[in-house]
Enzyme design. Structure first.
Site, PDB file in Angstrom:
ATOM      1  N   HIS A  36       0.875  -1.166  -0.052  1.00  0.00           N
ATOM      2  CA  HIS A  36       0.094  -0.104   0.105  1.00  0.00           C
ATOM      3  C   HIS A  36       0.834   1.239  -0.095  1.00  0.00           C
ATOM      4  O   HIS A  36       0.622   2.232  -0.616  1.00  0.00           O
ATOM      5  CB  HIS A  36      -1.012  -0.068   1.144  1.00  0.00           C
ATOM      6  CG  HIS A  36      -2.030  -1.096   1.028  1.00  0.00           C
ATOM      7  ND1 HIS A  36      -3.239  -0.840   0.897  1.00  0.00           N
ATOM      8  CD2 HIS A  36      -1.864  -2.360   1.361  1.00  0.00           C
ATOM      9  CE1 HIS A  36      -3.834  -1.967   1.101  1.00  0.00           C
ATOM     10  NE2 HIS A  36      -3.208  -2.968   1.361  1.00  0.00           N
ATOM     11  N   ASP A  75      -5.359   5.935   1.709  1.00  0.00           N
ATOM     12  CA  ASP A  75      -5.760   4.559   1.294  1.00  0.00           C
ATOM     13  C   ASP A  75      -7.181   4.134   1.894  1.00  0.00           C
ATOM     14  O   ASP A  75      -7.848   4.796   2.456  1.00  0.00           O
ATOM     15  CB  ASP A  75      -4.936   3.487   2.207  1.00  0.00           C
ATOM     16  CG  ASP A  75      -4.941   2.203   1.709  1.00  0.00           C
ATOM     17  OD1 ASP A  75      -4.119   1.809   0.831  1.00  0.00           O
ATOM     18  OD2 ASP A  75      -5.879   1.210   1.976  1.00  0.00           O
ATOM     19  N   THR A  87      -5.411   0.383  -4.006  1.00  0.00           N
ATOM     20  CA  THR A  87      -3.876  -0.416  -4.566  1.00  0.00           C
ATOM     21  C   THR A  87      -4.436  -1.514  -5.016  1.00  0.00           C
ATOM     22  O   THR A  87      -3.364  -2.382  -5.096  1.00  0.00           O
ATOM     23  CB  THR A  87      -3.260  -0.200  -3.231  1.00  0.00           C
ATOM     24  OG1 THR A  87      -3.860  -1.097  -2.500  1.00  0.00           O
ATOM     25  CG2 THR A  87      -2.854   0.982  -3.097  1.00  0.00           C
ATOM     26  N   ALA A 138      14.647  -8.361  -2.376  1.00  0.00           N
ATOM     27  CA  ALA A 138      14.990  -7.968  -3.624  1.00  0.00           C
ATOM     28  C   ALA A 138      14.679  -6.344  -3.975  1.00  0.00           C
ATOM     29  O   ALA A 138      13.530  -5.702  -3.505  1.00  0.00           O
ATOM     30  CB  ALA A 138      14.605  -8.671  -4.917  1.00  0.00           C
ATOM     31  N   GLN A 177      12.649  -5.250  -6.293  1.00  0.00           N
ATOM     32  CA  GLN A 177      12.017  -6.156  -7.298  1.00  0.00           C
ATOM     33  C   GLN A 177      11.930  -5.541  -8.742  1.00  0.00           C
ATOM     34  O   GLN A 177      11.853  -5.880  -9.783  1.00  0.00           O
ATOM     35  CB  GLN A 177      10.607  -6.404  -6.566  1.00  0.00           C
ATOM     36  CG  GLN A 177       9.801  -7.315  -7.579  1.00  0.00           C
ATOM     37  CD  GLN A 177       8.559  -8.004  -6.729  1.00  0.00           C
ATOM     38  OE1 GLN A 177       8.787  -8.739  -6.036  1.00  0.00           O
ATOM     39  NE2 GLN A 177       7.335  -7.690  -7.125  1.00  0.00           N
ATOM     40  N   HIS A 205       3.327 -14.682  -6.088  1.00  0.00           N
ATOM     41  CA  HIS A 205       1.894 -14.826  -5.205  1.00  0.00           C
ATOM     42  C   HIS A 205       0.764 -14.321  -5.776  1.00  0.00           C
ATOM     43  O   HIS A 205      -0.267 -14.038  -5.294  1.00  0.00           O
ATOM     44  CB  HIS A 205       2.085 -14.593  -3.935  1.00  0.00           C
ATOM     45  CG  HIS A 205       2.177 -13.187  -3.425  1.00  0.00           C
ATOM     46  ND1 HIS A 205       3.097 -12.258  -4.191  1.00  0.00           N
ATOM     47  CD2 HIS A 205       1.542 -12.263  -2.677  1.00  0.00           C
ATOM     48  CE1 HIS A 205       2.870 -10.983  -3.789  1.00  0.00           C
ATOM     49  NE2 HIS A 205       1.979 -11.018  -2.765  1.00  0.00           N
ATOM     50  N   TRP A 227      -1.160  -7.507  -6.286  1.00  0.00           N
ATOM     51  CA  TRP A 227      -1.410  -6.751  -7.216  1.00  0.00           C
ATOM     52  C   TRP A 227      -0.327  -5.961  -7.820  1.00  0.00           C
ATOM     53  O   TRP A 227      -0.027  -5.731  -9.093  1.00  0.00           O
ATOM     54  CB  TRP A 227      -2.512  -5.812  -6.955  1.00  0.00           C
ATOM     55  CG  TRP A 227      -2.982  -4.755  -8.281  1.00  0.00           C
ATOM     56  CD1 TRP A 227      -3.149  -3.645  -8.034  1.00  0.00           C
ATOM     57  CD2 TRP A 227      -3.658  -5.595  -9.491  1.00  0.00           C
ATOM     58  NE1 TRP A 227      -3.533  -3.234  -9.380  1.00  0.00           N
ATOM     59  CE2 TRP A 227      -3.599  -4.068 -10.112  1.00  0.00           C
ATOM     60  CE3 TRP A 227      -3.854  -6.693 -10.018  1.00  0.00           C
ATOM     61  CZ2 TRP A 227      -4.109  -4.376 -11.460  1.00  0.00           C
ATOM     62  CZ3 TRP A 227      -4.262  -6.725 -11.411  1.00  0.00           C
ATOM     63  CH2 TRP A 227      -4.533  -5.548 -12.253  1.00  0.00           C
ATOM     64  N   SER A 265       3.111  -6.826  -7.358  1.00  0.00           N
ATOM     65  CA  SER A 265       3.982  -7.872  -8.352  1.00  0.00           C
ATOM     66  C   SER A 265       3.376  -8.015  -9.512  1.00  0.00           C
ATOM     67  O   SER A 265       4.135  -7.960 -10.671  1.00  0.00           O
ATOM     68  CB  SER A 265       4.013  -9.049  -7.528  1.00  0.00           C
ATOM     69  OG  SER A 265       4.721  -8.886  -6.253  1.00  0.00           O
TER      70      SER A 265
HETATM   71  N1  UDP Z   1       9.042  -6.428  -3.307  1.00  0.00           N
HETATM   72  C1  UDP Z   1      10.276  -5.946  -2.965  1.00  0.00           C
HETATM   73  N2  UDP Z   1      11.329  -6.911  -3.088  1.00  0.00           N
HETATM   74  C2  UDP Z   1      10.813  -8.139  -2.837  1.00  0.00           C
HETATM   75  C3  UDP Z   1       9.636  -8.526  -2.842  1.00  0.00           C
HETATM   76  C4  UDP Z   1       8.734  -7.544  -3.206  1.00  0.00           C
HETATM   77  O1  UDP Z   1      10.560  -4.815  -3.256  1.00  0.00           O
HETATM   78  O2  UDP Z   1      11.857  -8.880  -2.596  1.00  0.00           O
HETATM   79  C5  UDP Z   1       7.980  -5.461  -3.248  1.00  0.00           C
HETATM   80  C6  UDP Z   1       7.241  -5.630  -4.622  1.00  0.00           C
HETATM   81  O3  UDP Z   1       8.087  -4.819  -5.749  1.00  0.00           O
HETATM   82  C7  UDP Z   1       5.949  -4.910  -4.522  1.00  0.00           C
HETATM   83  C8  UDP Z   1       5.717  -5.149  -3.122  1.00  0.00           C
HETATM   84  O4  UDP Z   1       6.818  -5.427  -2.534  1.00  0.00           O
HETATM   85  O5  UDP Z   1       5.916  -3.591  -4.691  1.00  0.00           O
HETATM   86  C9  UDP Z   1       4.705  -6.347  -2.819  1.00  0.00           C
HETATM   87  O6  UDP Z   1       3.396  -5.793  -2.797  1.00  0.00           O
HETATM   88  P1  UDP Z   1       2.275  -6.966  -3.580  1.00  0.00           P
HETATM   89  O7  UDP Z   1       1.080  -6.175  -3.904  1.00  0.00           O
HETATM   90  O8  UDP Z   1       2.865  -7.539  -4.752  1.00  0.00           O
HETATM   91  O9  UDP Z   1       2.320  -7.995  -2.338  1.00  0.00           O
HETATM   92  P2  UDP Z   1       1.942  -7.790  -0.757  1.00  0.00           P
HETATM   93  O10 UDP Z   1       3.332  -7.679  -0.320  1.00  0.00           O
HETATM   94  O11 UDP Z   1       1.157  -6.696  -0.523  1.00  0.00           O
HETATM   95  O12 UDP Z   1       1.268  -9.294  -0.613  1.00  0.00           O
END
Ligand code: UDP
Length: 475
Positions: free
Chosen positions: A26, A131, A153, A352, A354, A369, A372, A374
């Site tokens: 978020h 939010d 989000t 990471a 990401q 997983h 949204w 990702s």
């Molecule tokens: N993310 C990251 N490094 C990682 C894994 C995830 O920076 O190793 C970031 C990813 O880029 C995304 C967020 O964490 O922006 C995860 O958001 P998402 O909605 O995919 O999943 P949630 O963590 O809310 O289940």
């Protein structure tokens, strides 16, 4: 840049307040939206944040930060379960609205300092972007006559599912029955009962409360910005515009991370950039990136199966094993012999960068997983996906990846090493299925990129439309 003049003084930048829910998925889109409003529309930004999962203000010198006491009890904060935190935070803020009011007023006064010193002037912050989970904050903003825009989000499909939640109960789709899981829900095509928004850890009743509060926040707002794209969800957006026709604004401005600078610096965990150097040594399109976001967890048996499935697939991989990835384990340990087996071909890191990883030429697939963010980050780089949704909106995101966009497939059922190995080979191998998904992922990336184009792109112009509500400034 948009600016306005107060009482004959010099033109000043307008200020907008943003208040993200303090969870990674978020915070990131909110900070990207704030970045776009600041860089593109010239708006000054104040970030309201809680102590729980507090952001590091030093990483955002261009923004002001104001802490709002969150009232989350220590045990709830320590457990970190999102729905419990949301309910506790809202309950505390509803019990002590004066505290929230003081923080909002303080933020507004910060804006006033920059302008004239007329004490009778209304709050200068033109708007609060919140939010959708922060109904308690919206109620206080309403009292202060501060208009709110809600940032959603999640996908437009997910917002439609929320609006339809009472109907889904009336018609008996929810709570889900084992025998009906594969039944289609024609009102929310292409979703099936199993794809509807559900929680594994919170009771269905609790979920109903949270979703009812979200829809109230959305309906009471001056507009909604959704982190999606006209290229991804044209039909869903059209239906939503009908379902929320009373709202002056309903905008698709995503993927937001593509509208502002690549990194928001808002990662709650340190991102390990050493993986970029390692990716540089790998052939183009060869590496499978594996990450299950910030919250999803698996049991220790599944963890071992994932490890051996990746090892046995023979494909290079970069795997994010964050500290709380395995349920009930204080220390996550890779199985004996695993590191030897994957030497030079596999890399395991805690967290990471990401977006940089997905944009790297060596990455050819993403096992996700289907959070949204990702999903959007993969789509934005044209990376096809293996989907292993865990809960909440992830099942419907996976459904869109597989059924609507055809840029990946779901790995269903028990998580055994053979199934993992098979899925990795299907996505990353030379077979036609993987090749077709790769091609469609590139097509989708191009369509999404068109929406981001300056001036003509729908996500680009959405930011201009959002800022239009600040012009002329409220009296
Ligand atoms: N993310 C990251 N490094 C990682 C894994 C995830 O920076 O190793 C970031 C990813 O880029 C995304 C967020 O964490 O922006 C995860 O958001 P998402 O909605 O995919 O999943 P949630 O963590 O809310 O289940």
């Amino acid at each position: 840049a948009r600016s306005f003049t107060t009482g004959g003084g010099a033109p000043r930048a307008r200020r907008v307040l943003v208040f993200p829910l303090p969870f990674q998925g978020h915070i990131d889109p909110m900070m990207h939206l704030a970045g776009a409003l600041h860089a593109r529309a010239g708006l000054a930004v104040t970030v309201l944040h809680t102590r729980f999962n507090a952001m590091d203000p030093t990483r955002h010198p261009e923004f002001r930060f104001v802490e709002v006491p969150d009232g989350v009890p220590a045990d709830v904060a320590a457990a970190g379960r999102i729905i419990d935190v949301i309910l506790a935070m809202n309950a505390a803020m509803e019990a002590a609205p004066a505290v929230v009011r003081a923080a909002l007023a303080l933020s507004a006064m910060i804006a006033e300092e920059e302008e004239d010193d007329n004490e009778a002037a209304p709050p200068r912050a033109a708007c609060l972007v919140i939010d959708a989970h922060l109904l308690a904050v919206q109620r206080v903003a309403e009292e202060l006559k501060l208009p709110t825009i809600v940032l959603r989000t999640v996908s437009a499909a997910c917002l439609r599912c929320f609006l339809a939640y009472p109907m889904l109960h009336d018609k008996g789709y929810l709570p889900p029955q084992e025998s009906q899981l594969h039944m289609p829900v024609p009102e929310l095509q292409p979703l099936r009962v199993k794809d509807l928004y559900q929680s594994k850890i919170s009771s269905h009743e609790m979920l109903r409360v949270v979703i009812a509060r979200i829809t109230e926040t959305v309906r009471n707002s001056s507009g909604v910005v959704i982190n999606t794209s006209e290229a991804l969800e044209p039909a869903e957006l059209q239906k939503l515009r009908g379902e929320l026709s009373h709202l002056p604004l309903l905008l698709a401005a995503g993927p937001l991370h593509k509208l502002s600078s690549r990194s928001t610096g808002s990662s709650l965990l340190d991102q390990d950039y050493s993986c970029i150097g390692w990716l540089d040594t790998q052939p183009p399109g060869s590496v499978l990136y594996v990450s299950f976001g910030s919250l999803a967890a698996m049991d220790s048996g599944e963890f071992i199966e994932v490890a051996w499935g990746l090892a046995n697939s023979g494909h290079p991989f970069l795997w994010v094993v964050r500290p709380n990835l395995v349920q009930h384990a204080d220390i996550v340990q890779l199985p004996d012999g695993f590191e030897e087996a994957v030497k030079g071909r596999g890399m395991v890191i805690r967290w990471a960068p990401q977006q940089e990883v997905l944009a790297h030429a060596a990455v050819g697939g993403f096992w996700t997983h289907c959070g949204w963010n990702s999903t959007l980050e993969a789509v934005g780089e044209g990376v096809p996906m293996i989907c292993r949704p865990d809960a909440v909106d992830q099942m419907m995101n996976a459904r869109y990846v597989e059924e609507v966009w055809g840029v990946g497939f779901e790995l269903e059922g028990e998580l055994g090493r053979r199934e993992v190995e098979g899925a990795v080979r299907k996505l990353m191998g030379r077979g036609s299925e993987g090749a077709e998904m790769r091609e469609r992922a590139q097509d989708l990336r191009r369509k999404v990129a068109e929406c981001l184009m300056e001036r003509s792109g729908s996500s680009h112009t959405a930011i201009d439309e959002a800022t239009a509500i600040w012009d002329p400034p409220p009296k």
